[in-house]
Every structure is written in structure tokens, then in C-alpha cells.
Design an enzyme around this catalytic site. Structure first.
Site, PDB file in Angstrom:
ATOM      1  CE  LYS B  85      36.397  38.691  40.383  1.00 26.53           C
ATOM      2  NZ  LYS B  85      37.843  38.426  40.157  1.00 26.53           N
ATOM      3  CD  GLU B 107      41.760  40.081  46.719  1.00 24.09           C
ATOM      4  OE1 GLU B 107      41.928  39.353  47.718  1.00 24.09           O
ATOM      5  OE2 GLU B 107      41.405  39.636  45.614  1.00 24.09           O
ATOM      6  CB  SER B 374      33.228  38.001  33.468  1.00 23.06           C
ATOM      7  OG  SER B 374      33.385  39.382  33.226  1.00 23.06           O
TER       8      SER B 374
END
Lengths: 264, 394
Positions: B85, B107, B374
Site C-alpha cells: 500500500k 478509506e 502483498s
């Protein structure tokens, strides 16, 4: 003359919004009659949607109540179709694009025309987006009322006013529906002057955050008409019984009409 | 093609209020993308702050376990904040500074994007508010503490299903109201144009590095790349640089929760229909009336009823094969990687790992699979403990 813009002739119309099917289509029907009896000039019916991102808490909750009660777009259109002969004021559906896309754009426009619905407002369908809806609405003679906001550029204003019919929905401030936290709108006069230069003959309806007669008195000089949703829904919800809800709707509308007429 | 479309998917289905902000963002982004100073600043942050390049690790034990293709893991779990991220939030925070914005909103579902956003907001000294579903706050308490520690305010969202979808609605409503001084850092390849394209570009570093690394190690491209798909940013990031390489099979794995037939799942591309949510046209989980159906997955980062529009496009041209994995399959893969390789994966990434069981044994030893790992699984330990206890009770 367009049935919606005709309402702007010789007066400043009051446009009110309620959520279709909140909490039942039977009450919606009764509210429609009550609102028109009290002198509302145009009635907007919300198409309930699970994710209404332009709406504040009051309309979100109204939408949820309608969904809980089993209202669908199909049932809403059918209800309006069934009562159309008893409704004299123009009706406008307001909802989100996914509801329309899912229903089928051509079918939506056609069935609205058959149900005697005069216009449509889709706040998440910008003027330059790839969609067939405008074409079909024009084909079936249903007005597409588009929205402008205080930060809309001149270039977009031209595109939007060229495509909007019935009236132009001028969002009063940056924010969601029912947000009255911002008090008096800054620079309202210059905003509407600027829009009017481009909009020409198209009437300007002002909405978002108009929460009662006091606010109406402050702003009524500038637009051609006003739109009230959340504040009306709040008043209706304050009633415990159906009779109280209908009475509250009537009282609220007459207080607004009075404020409009005093100031004009 | 209209602006911001991947053929039929994408667009900008948002209130008019946001148009100037989206135009500005697009303009600044396109300019910065070519600006050497911006490129260098981002590059050095990715290297020295986040620790890139992340390694491409040959998982020898896992390879032996399945007895088929060679398995490599792209170690995005080794990034600062523990997931891919941050690749995106670093890029977007630099744009926010460039645009002179004073406040950041985001969010978050699992909390990974929230943490990555709070982190860069702290580093660049901007106010930060994170919208998070009340239910997710419960499920991901550790990440909530982290965000608060980093100086962000976590705002519980109690509307709708109280998960990622509703947190996104609230973030958009906030942005509509505060658009003049606020930048909205969307965490995935979703939302109105230019977000899907921009977030993909910030995440493509995963695929660019993978391509270079696999050539160094194996002298060729992999035969398969696997990645999990919720909104789809880690998958777009690793897939995108390989889209033109037809010999590389790309497989995206969605979360099928308790099974697609159970109705409790998040397999948008496998079981959804085209619709519009959060500003773009893409596949969507919806009922006959067009109401969005709440998604379900054991992993909070995958239970999103929409998916990035570019994935819908890649599905439509059949370039990417979209499959799905259940909660149970993901949990088994979570355990297996921990035990075999000493790496605790995020439950999200475990969905991609679980597909190895179906794929790896079928392939020969000369074949290569890369899995995008990830994120790391620390945040899921409590959740996992609950699963273990539930299993014991049965």
C-alpha cells in the site's frame, strides 16, 4: 412549454424531495397528494439506493427505510403510473446512475414517460460521461435536470446548461444534501449571477442545506425557485403516526410557502 | 475512447462538486509523472524510506512441498508498514503537497491502506483522517492503534454495512464537502478517473522489479503470476508490466468467502454484473434492483463489492484469468507458508497462495510461478487465533 419550467412562470416555485417508498409506497402516495394540496409546485421522488454518496444522513436513512420496506425502482415507477391522473404537479425522479443502468436506460426513459413523470435528476452522472440516458430521455420527452456547483468552471457550465432542461439545479454549497452546518451560503449572489449569465432563460433552482423558513427568507431573492429535501423529511419523521406525519409535512410546506410569499 | 476509460470500464460517475478536484489531480499527476525531480524524490523515498526494491524470493520449501513448478514470492510484505500500500500513498502524498492541500483523508478496510496513509501524512506533516467501518475497527484493532499512534484520527463509519464500501462512501462525502483543502488518497485501483490509472502507475513498480529480478535469476519471464484481487491494486501493480508479454499467464484470485453458491463472498469478477460504484463503471456485486450487495470475506482487505475497472477490462479481453479461493483455502495457505517458509502472510495474500495447490503440482520443474505476497500477516494473528479456537470446538 415544458411542464417543469412552466412552474417557474410568474412565481418562485417550491420543489420538495421525499424518498420514494419511505417507509412505504402507500405513504409516499398520500404525501404526494398532501404536498400538492399545500401548494408544492414540483415534487421530487428519490429512488432508494444502497450507496447514496451525494446524500447526508437524513436522506441516507430515508433511503434505507425505503429499501427495508421493499421498495424497488420498478415498484416506484408502477406506483406513479397508477396514480398519475390524480397528480397535477410535475413529478421528478432523483436517483443514482447504477439504478438506471441496471434497469436499462431506454426502458427507464420509456416507462417514466408512460408514468407521466416529467423529469430526472442523476447527481452522479456528469454531463460529459459516456451514457445513453440523455438521448433516450430526449426521445421520450422527459426533462434531464442537471446540477451545477459553486466551483463549476465556465466551460462545464456551458456544457451543462446546454443539456439541462426543466430547470438547472444549483447546489448551494460544497457538500452533501441536508448539510446546514455552513450557515449562510458565501457569495450566493455572485454565484447565481455567474450561472445565470450562461443559463439564460433556463430557470435556476437552489438546493442543499435549505433547512427552514428563516433560511428561505435570506436566500429567496437570488434563485428562481428553491428545493428542500432533508428538512422536510426530518419534519415528517418527527411524527409518530401516519396522520402526524402528513400533518407535519403540510405544516412545514405552508411555513415555507409563507416565507417565500412574504419576501417576494 | 472517452477520457478515463479502459474500453467500456472506468469513467467519472461522481457529483459535479468533485470535477475541478479530479481535473486538477489529473493535470498535476500527468505533469509530475514526467518531472525528473518528482520521479527522483519518489524513487529515493521508495528506496530509503520503504526499503525497495523488495526481494524476489525463491520459496524452495514450498516448491518441494508441491513438487511441481518453481515458486517465487515477490516480497511486498517487506515494505515499510508491511504491505504494498505504501507504494501508492508515497506517490499521492507528494502530489497532495504539490497541489498545496492541507488535509488528507482515506478509506480503509483491513487498515493497511489506513496505516500507509497515516504514515506518509505523519512524514509530510499533513492532517489526516481515516474512515473505517465500525465492524472493521473491531476486526483490525492493531491497525487502529497504529494509525492513532501515527497521529491520524480514525473515524468509525456506522452507515450501511459498516465495512470498506461504506467507509469509501463517507470518504467521498467528506471530500465533496472539503474538496478545496483536502486530498483524498484512494487506496486501490478504483474510484473515478484518474485514480485507477494513477494508483496502477504507482503500484507498477512491483511488476517492473519482478521482471528485472526474474530475468536475473532465471534468465527469462515467469510462466504464471498470481495475485489476490479485492479492489485490485497489488494485482494491477504486478500484472501491468507483463500485460503485453503473452507468454506470461496472469491469474487474479478473488475471495469466495464461504463459497460463491453460499452468497457470502467477495468474488466480484466471477459472480458480479457491470454497474457503477464509487465513481467508476466496473463489475459489481448487486441485486436485481441494482442495490449493492455487501461482500463477505474472512479477509477485511478483500471484502469489497466492486473491483478496479482495468480488471474488468482485462477480464473482458481474456488477458487475465480470474479465479477465487474460499476462507478455508486461504487459512490453509496461511498456515502452510508460515510452517514451510517461516513467513506469515496476510490473509489477503493467502488467497493468492492458496491457488498454488491447484496449479503448482500440475506443472513441470522447468516452469516458474511468481506469487505476489502483498502483505504480512501480523495484523491477522488475532483473527487466526479465533479460527483455530473455532476449529478446536468442532
Amino acid at each position: 412549454m415544458n411542464k417543469i419550467s412552466a412552474q417557474f412562470k410568474d412565481k418562485k416555485p417550491l420543489v420538495t424531495y421525499i424518498s420514494g417508498g419511505d417507509p412505504s409506497l402507500e405513504l409516499t402516495e398520500k404525501l404526494i397528494y398532501r404536498l400538492q394540496d399545500e401548494g408544492v409546485d414540483i415534487i421530487e421522488l428519490g429512488i432508494p439506493f444502497s450507496d447514496p454518496l451525494a446524500d447526508g444522513p437524513v436522506i441516507q436513512e430515508a433511503s434505507q427505510r425505503a429499501l427495508k420496506g421493499g421498495t424497488t425502482l420498478k415498484k416506484l415507477i408502477a406506483k406513479v403510473n397508477q396514480i398519475q391522473d390524480k397528480v397535477e404537479v410535475p413529478l421528478v425522479l432523483m436517483g443514482y446512475y447504477n439504478s438506471v443502468l441496471n434497469y436499462g436506460e431506454e426502458k427507464f426513459a420509456r416507462e417514466l414517460a408512460e408514468a407521466g413523470i416529467s423529469g430526472v435528476i442523476i447527481p452522479d452522472l456528469p454531463v460529459d460521461e459516456k451514457a445513453e440516458l440523455s438521448k433516450y430521455l430526449a426521445e421520450y420527452g422527459v426533462s434531464q435536470i442537471m446540477l451545477v456547483t459553486p466551483n463549476t468552471s465556465e466551460k462545464r457550465l456551458e456544457e451543462i446548461t446546454a443539456k439541462s432542461s426543466g430547470f438547472l439545479y444549483c447546489v448551494a454549497h460544497l457538500g452533501t444534501t441536508g448539510d446546514d452546518q455552513q450557515g449562510v451560503y458565501p457569495k450566493l449572489e455572485s454565484y447565481l449571477d455567474r450561472v445565470r449569465k450562461t443559463a439564460g432563460e433556463l430557470p435556476l433552482g437552489l438546493g442543499f442545506g435549505i433547512d427552514g423558513p428563516e433560511k428561505v427568507k435570506q436566500i429567496i431573492d437570488y434563485p428562481d425557485g428553491i428545493i428542500i429535501g432533508s428538512a422536510l423529511i426530518k419534519a415528517i419523521q418527527a411524527g409518530n403516526t401516519e396522520a402526524e406525519m402528513l400533518a407535519n409535512a403540510g405544516d412545514f410546506v405552508s411555513s415555507i410557502k409563507k416565507a417565500i410569499n412574504e419576501e417576494i | 475512447m472517452s477520457r478515463g476509460y479502459f474500453e467500456d470500464f472506468g469513467g467519472r460517475f461522481v457529483p459535479e462538486t468533485l470535477m475541478p478536484a479530479l481535473d486538477e489531480l489529473e493535470e498535476v499527476y500527468l505533469e509530475m509523472k514526467e518531472d525528473p525531480d518528482f520521479i527522483n524524490e519518489l524513487k529515493s523515498l521508495l528506496a530509503d524510506y520503504s526499503g525497495r526494491p523488495t526481494s524476489l524470493y525463491y520459496a524452495e520449501q514450498l516448491t518441494r512441498h508441491y513438487g511441481g513448478a518453481k515458486i517465487y514470492l515477490k516480497r511486498e510484505d517487506l515494505n515499510h508498514t508491511g504491505a504494498h500500500k505504501i507504494n501508492n500513498t508515497l506517490g499521492q502524498i507528494l502530489l497532495a503537497k504539490k497541489m498545496g492541500k492541507k488535509r488528507i483523508i482515506a478509506e480503509t478496510g483491513a487498515g493497511q491502506h489506513g496505516v500507509a496513509t497515516a504514515t506518509v501524512a505523519a512524514r509530510f506533516n499533513l492532517d489526516c483522517e481515516i474512515y473505517m467501518g465500525a465492524e472493521d475497527i473491531e476486526r483490525q484493532a492493531l491497525n487502529v492503534y497504529k494509525m492513532e499512534m501515527l497521529g491520524a484520527e480514525v473515524i468509525p463509519v456506522t452507515s450501511g454495512t459498516q465495512t470498506l464500501k461504506d467507509a469509501t462512501n463517507e470518504a467521498i462525502r467528506d471530500w465533496v464537502t472539503n474538496v478545496e483543502d483536502t486530498h483524498y488518497i484512494i487506496g486501490s485501483v478504483v474510484g473515478p478517473h484518474p485514480y485507477p490509472e494513477m494508483v496502477r502507475d504507482f503500484q507498477r513498480i512491483i511488476g517492473d522489479e519482478t521482471k528485472k529480478q526474474i530475468k536475473e535469476k532465471e534468465g527469462r519471464l515467469p510462466d504464471y503470476i498470481l495475485a489476490c484481487v479485492g479492489g485490485g491494486s497489488n494485482a494491477m501493480g504486478i500484472f501491468y508490466p507483463f500485460v503485453e508479454d503473452q507468454e506470461v499467464n496472469l491469474i487474479g484470485i478473488e475471495a469466495s468467502g464461504k463459497g460463491i453458491e453460499s452468497g457470502e463472498h467477495a468474488a466480484t469478477l466471477s459472480a458480479g454484473r457491470v454497474g457503477v460504484l464509487h465513481g467508476s463503471k466496473s463489475y459489481l456485486l448487486q441485486d436485481d434492483d441494482g442495490q449493492v450487495i455487501p461482500a463477505y470475506s474472512i479477509s477485511a482487505g478483500l471484502d469489497y463489492p466492486g473491483v478496479g475497472p482495468e480488471h474488468s477490462y482485462l477480464k473482458s479481453i481474456k488477458r487475465v484469468d480470474y479465479q477465487s479461493a474460499t476462507d478455508l483455502e486461504a487459512v490453509a495457505a496461511f498456515k502452510l507458508l508460515s510452517e514451510k517458509e517461516g513467513i506469515i502472510p496476510a490473509l489477503e495474500s493467502s488467497h493468492a497462495l492458496s491457488y498454488l495447490e491447484k496449479l503448482a503440482p500440475k506443472l513441470g520443474e522447468d516452469q516458474i510461478i511468481v506469487v505476489n505476497l502483498s502483505g504480512r500477516g501480523d495484523k491477522d494473528i488475532n483473527n487466526f487465533k479465533k479460527i483455530r479456537e473455532a476449529e478446536k470446538d468442532e
